[in-house]
Design an enzyme around this catalytic site. Structure first.
Site, PDB file in Angstrom:
ATOM      1  N   GLY A 317       6.580  -7.223   1.554  1.00  0.00           N
ATOM      2  CA  GLY A 317       6.502  -8.637   1.184  1.00  0.00           C
ATOM      3  C   GLY A 317       6.654  -8.799  -0.315  1.00  0.00           C
ATOM      4  CD  GLU A 318       4.056  -6.942  -3.680  1.00  0.00           C
ATOM      5  OE1 GLU A 318       2.992  -6.325  -3.482  1.00  0.00           O
ATOM      6  OE2 GLU A 318       4.917  -6.591  -4.527  1.00  0.00           O
ATOM      7  N   GLY A 319       8.368 -10.511  -2.039  1.00  0.00           N
ATOM      8  CA  GLY A 319       9.698 -10.881  -2.501  1.00  0.00           C
ATOM      9  C   GLY A 319      10.537  -9.661  -2.824  1.00  0.00           C
TER      10      GLY A 319
END
Length: 352
Positions: A317-319
């Site tokens: 996740g997180e980008g």
């Protein structure tokens, strides 16, 4: 609601009429036709999204949104909730995976508190859009009110509108929130109609016993709340998260301003479902950076008709996946705008 309605009205179809002339230019570059595959497809899509025949990708941002989830009470995560604020501080210090990959591709990371369950120390780089101190436990009732769902979406819109002042050419979405694969699975099951067990994975690495708990919690939440699949706001309010609503708002605002959006993994995919339910034209502005190992991600992407660029077994996740995707998009645009044509280079074309 006025801001949301105004932004949805502003979303127009992508400029598909630019696809043919862009393809002609690609076909006239010094290479066999179609030999750069998805890079050519990406370049053409970005031309149609932006409406520019020679788009530039200079100003790149990853918007990473954080929020907590009441459903962690059900034992659905391998990590405690205090990890959410700890990771937000890590983002702000530049020490997380997304910071490393954003630096690698030349993107800025914009960190937003959408609903962390605690007060974060004010910092210049932290955007405070906190809707509440985490959602409520969706197993016992709605995760949030309808008004809070709208507020979260409009907060995402506001973040993009503020960033437009600095110039934005491309946006990636990212998330942070312990337990957030659980509401994401619930959203996917509610909107796509897929079986809960088929769209529920291990998140941060839960064992078999806790996976069973997670599936049961999602099934119970759907039974208790009965989200209406045709109403994206209702689904978000009943079984969603504040950061999920925020990312949906980012996608809507990006589409309204003809900005390509790279969606990251499973949680970004769930947000995309909400955005597409609200305004179907958004789909053509979305680019799937990768296919997560989370069970429901491929189902999510297939439902929207999106083909992921990468399959790297990512699940952070997180980008992080979005950052990698943006680097590939930039490569595609450089091919379109910088590569010589047969005529320019004095190279003979294929024999007819």
């Amino acid at each position: 609601m006025k801001k949301l309605e105004a932004i949805m009205e502003k979303i127009k179809p992508i400029r598909i009429e630019l696809a043919e002339p862009t393809q002609k230019r690609l076909d006239n570059l010094t290479k066999p036709r179609g030999s750069l595959g998805r890079l050519e497809e990406l370049a053409k899509q970005i031309v149609c999204i932006t409406g520019r025949e020679e788009p530039k990708i200079k100003h790149k941002i990853i918007i990473t949104m954080a929020g907590d989830h009441g459903v962690v009470e059900e034992g659905v995560s391998a990590y405690p909730q205090e990890v959410t604020p700890q990771m937000v501080y890590n983002f702000l210090r530049g020490g997380a995976g997304i910071n490393v990959l954003a630096r690698h591709v030349g993107a800025r990371v914009v960190v937003v508190d959408m609903g962390v369950a605690g007060d974060l120390d004010p910092q210049p780089e932290l955007i405070n859009k906190k809707v509440a101190y985490g959602t409520k436990n969706m197993v016992t009732g709605p995760a949030m009110t309808r008004e809070q769902a709208i507020q979260s979406i409009e907060a995402g819109i506001e973040v993009v509108e503020e960033e437009l002042k600095n110039g934005v050419d491309i946006i990636g979405t990212g998330d942070m929130g312990i337990g957030n694969t659980t509401p994401s699975s619930a959203i996917v099951a509610a909107i796509t109609g897929a079986d809960v067990a088929k769209v529920t994975g291990r998140g941060t690495g839960i064992d078999d016993e806790n996976l069973k708990k997670k599936i049961k919690a999602i099934e119970k939440a759907l039974e208790v709340n009965k989200p209406k699949a045709e109403d994206g706001i209702d689904v978000l309010a009943k079984v969603g998260g504040f950061e999920i609503g925020g990312m949906a708002g980012v996608m809507l605002a990006s589409a309204a301003n003809r900005i390509p959006v790279f969606i990251d993994g499973f949680i970004s995919g769930a947000a995309a479902l909400v955005a597409v339910k609200l305004e179907p034209k958004v789909k053509d502005y979305l680019i799937a950076s990768h296919c997560s190992v989370e069970a429901g991600h491929i189902i999510t992407l297939e439902w929207m008709g999106l083909k992921p660029l990468l399959d790297f077994n990512l699940r952070l996740g997180e980008g992080t996946g979005a950052a990698l995707g943006i680097s590939i998009a930039e490569a595609g645009i450089r091919i379109l705008t910088e590569m010589a044509t047969f005529g320019d280079a004095g190279v003979s074309e294929a024999i007819a």
